[in-house]
Design a protein around this motif. Structure first.
Motif, PDB file in Angstrom:
ATOM      1  N   LYS A 166       0.846  -1.180   0.000  1.00 26.36           N
ATOM      2  CA  LYS A 166       0.000   0.000   0.000  1.00 26.36           C
ATOM      3  C   LYS A 166       0.885   1.235   0.000  1.00 26.36           C
ATOM      4  CE  LYS A 166      -3.512  -2.373   2.711  1.00 26.36           C
ATOM      5  NZ  LYS A 166      -4.104  -2.499   4.057  1.00 26.36           N
ATOM      6  N   LEU A 167       0.324   2.329  -0.471  1.00 24.03           N
ATOM      7  CA  LEU A 167       1.055   3.582  -0.459  1.00 24.03           C
ATOM      8  C   LEU A 167       1.420   3.946   0.975  1.00 24.03           C
ATOM      9  CD1 LEU A 167      -0.977   5.672  -3.045  1.00 24.03           C
ATOM     10  CD2 LEU A 167       1.314   4.741  -3.328  1.00 24.03           C
ATOM     11  N   GLY A 168       2.635   4.393   1.151  1.00 24.21           N
ATOM     12  CA  GLY A 168       3.052   4.866   2.457  1.00 24.21           C
ATOM     13  C   GLY A 168       3.765   3.823   3.296  1.00 24.21           C
ATOM     14  N   GLU A 169       3.684   2.554   2.869  1.00 24.38           N
ATOM     15  CA  GLU A 169       4.404   1.540   3.626  1.00 24.38           C
ATOM     16  C   GLU A 169       5.877   1.543   3.211  1.00 24.38           C
ATOM     17  OE1 GLU A 169       1.143  -1.874   4.670  1.00 24.38           O
ATOM     18  OE2 GLU A 169       2.269  -2.072   2.822  1.00 24.38           O
ATOM     19  N   ASP A 170       6.715   1.090   4.134  1.00 19.97           N
ATOM     20  CA  ASP A 170       8.128   1.016   3.774  1.00 19.97           C
ATOM     21  C   ASP A 170       8.661  -0.396   4.001  1.00 19.97           C
ATOM     22  OD1 ASP A 170       8.701   0.653   6.459  1.00 19.97           O
ATOM     23  OD2 ASP A 170       9.071   2.782   6.783  1.00 19.97           O
ATOM     24  N   GLY A 171       9.939  -0.565   3.782  1.00 22.76           N
ATOM     25  CA  GLY A 171      10.506  -1.902   3.845  1.00 22.76           C
ATOM     26  C   GLY A 171      11.156  -2.232   5.173  1.00 22.76           C
ATOM     27  N   SER A 172      10.877  -1.419   6.177  1.00 20.68           N
ATOM     28  CA  SER A 172      11.601  -1.595   7.438  1.00 20.68           C
ATOM     29  C   SER A 172      11.267  -2.917   8.121  1.00 20.68           C
ATOM     30  CB  SER A 172      11.305  -0.431   8.379  1.00 20.68           C
ATOM     31  OG  SER A 172       9.920  -0.375   8.655  1.00 20.68           O
ATOM     32  N   THR A 173      10.131  -3.515   7.745  1.00 14.77           N
ATOM     33  CA  THR A 173       9.767  -4.774   8.379  1.00 14.77           C
ATOM     34  C   THR A 173       9.917  -5.954   7.425  1.00 14.77           C
ATOM     35  OG1 THR A 173       7.454  -4.470   7.782  1.00 14.77           O
ATOM     36  CG2 THR A 173       8.128  -3.632   9.926  1.00 14.77           C
ATOM     37  N   LEU A 174      10.365  -5.667   6.202  1.00 13.70           N
ATOM     38  CA  LEU A 174      10.550  -6.753   5.242  1.00 13.70           C
ATOM     39  C   LEU A 174      11.864  -7.475   5.513  1.00 13.70           C
ATOM     40  CD1 LEU A 174       9.461  -4.896   2.009  1.00 13.70           C
ATOM     41  CD2 LEU A 174       8.159  -6.594   3.278  1.00 13.70           C
ATOM     42  N   SER A 175      11.845  -8.777   5.331  1.00 20.60           N
ATOM     43  CA  SER A 175      13.063  -9.531   5.571  1.00 20.60           C
ATOM     44  C   SER A 175      13.541 -10.191   4.284  1.00 20.60           C
ATOM     45  CB  SER A 175      12.838 -10.588   6.655  1.00 20.60           C
ATOM     46  OG  SER A 175      11.824 -11.484   6.254  1.00 20.60           O
ATOM     47  N   CYS A 220      19.097 -14.212   3.288  1.00 23.19           N
ATOM     48  CA  CYS A 220      19.954 -14.167   4.476  1.00 23.19           C
ATOM     49  C   CYS A 220      19.179 -13.775   5.731  1.00 23.19           C
ATOM     50  CB  CYS A 220      21.120 -13.198   4.249  1.00 23.19           C
ATOM     51  SG  CYS A 220      20.621 -11.461   4.212  1.00 23.19           S
ATOM     52  N   GLY A 221      17.922 -13.384   5.565  1.00 27.25           N
ATOM     53  CA  GLY A 221      17.103 -13.079   6.729  1.00 27.25           C
ATOM     54  C   GLY A 221      17.258 -11.672   7.265  1.00 27.25           C
ATOM     55  N   TYR A 222      18.042 -10.866   6.596  1.00 28.50           N
ATOM     56  CA  TYR A 222      18.232  -9.481   7.019  1.00 28.50           C
ATOM     57  C   TYR A 222      16.894  -8.741   7.018  1.00 28.50           C
ATOM     58  CZ  TYR A 222      20.058  -4.717   7.042  1.00 28.50           C
ATOM     59  OH  TYR A 222      20.323  -3.413   7.345  1.00 28.50           O
ATOM     60  N   VAL A 223      16.632  -8.018   8.080  1.00 29.72           N
ATOM     61  CA  VAL A 223      15.388  -7.267   8.180  1.00 29.72           C
ATOM     62  C   VAL A 223      15.656  -5.789   7.944  1.00 29.72           C
ATOM     63  CG1 VAL A 223      13.472  -6.598   9.682  1.00 29.72           C
ATOM     64  CG2 VAL A 223      14.389  -8.931   9.784  1.00 29.72           C
ATOM     65  N   GLY A 224      14.876  -5.202   7.070  1.00 23.84           N
ATOM     66  CA  GLY A 224      15.028  -3.786   6.780  1.00 23.84           C
ATOM     67  C   GLY A 224      15.565  -3.568   5.386  1.00 23.84           C
ATOM     68  N   LEU A 225      14.841  -4.094   4.413  1.00 22.65           N
ATOM     69  CA  LEU A 225      15.299  -4.000   3.032  1.00 22.65           C
ATOM     70  C   LEU A 225      15.236  -2.560   2.538  1.00 22.65           C
ATOM     71  CD1 LEU A 225      13.687  -7.179   1.477  1.00 22.65           C
ATOM     72  CD2 LEU A 225      15.863  -6.918   2.650  1.00 22.65           C
ATOM     73  N   ARG A 226      16.093  -2.279   1.579  1.00 20.37           N
ATOM     74  CA  ARG A 226      16.202  -0.935   1.028  1.00 20.37           C
ATOM     75  C   ARG A 226      15.350  -0.831  -0.234  1.00 20.37           C
ATOM     76  NH1 ARG A 226      22.161   0.052  -0.110  1.00 20.37           N
ATOM     77  NH2 ARG A 226      21.695  -1.361  -1.813  1.00 20.37           N
ATOM     78  N   LYS A 227      14.513   0.188  -0.272  1.00 24.89           N
ATOM     79  CA  LYS A 227      13.646   0.366  -1.431  1.00 24.89           C
ATOM     80  C   LYS A 227      14.450   0.876  -2.622  1.00 24.89           C
ATOM     81  CE  LYS A 227       9.421   1.974  -0.985  1.00 24.89           C
ATOM     82  NZ  LYS A 227       8.296   2.920  -0.777  1.00 24.89           N
ATOM     83  N   ILE A 228      14.194   0.257  -3.759  1.00 26.11           N
ATOM     84  CA  ILE A 228      14.835   0.698  -4.990  1.00 26.11           C
ATOM     85  C   ILE A 228      13.828   1.514  -5.784  1.00 26.11           C
ATOM     86  CG2 ILE A 228      15.883  -0.057  -7.144  1.00 26.11           C
ATOM     87  CD1 ILE A 228      16.620  -2.660  -5.727  1.00 26.11           C
TER      88      ILE A 228
END
Ligand SMILES: [Zn+2]
Length: 71
Positions: free
Chosen positions: A20-29, A33-41
């Motif tokens: 949805k608009l306004g959501e970010d990737g801070s909770t995406l894993s 490798c399981g890293y949490v906090g993906l960077r939006k491209i």
């Protein structure tokens, strides 16, 4: 809903996420490798904008769709 592309800063894996608009990737894993906090491209070609001229193009002028199957 727009599709956003995220990249894992740890291993570089990219994934496309429906959000949805306004959501970010801070909770995406990362699925690798399981890293949490993906960077939006800022992937303009994933969401071509139809300009007033009727020809689809993104803001930075790359070909609409980028050959990714968006008609
Ligand atoms: Zn990763």
């Amino acid at each position: 809903m727009p599709i956003y592309e995220y990249e894992c800063p740890e291993c570089g894996v990219r994934k496309e996420v429906l959000q949805k608009l306004g959501e970010d990737g801070s909770t995406l894993s990362c699925s690798e490798c399981g890293y949490v906090g993906l960077r939006k491209i800022l992937s303009c070609c994933a969401a071509p904008v139809v300009k007033a001229t009727g020809s689809p193009a993104c803001a930075s002028g790359c070909p609409a769709g980028g050959g990714r199957g968006f008609a």
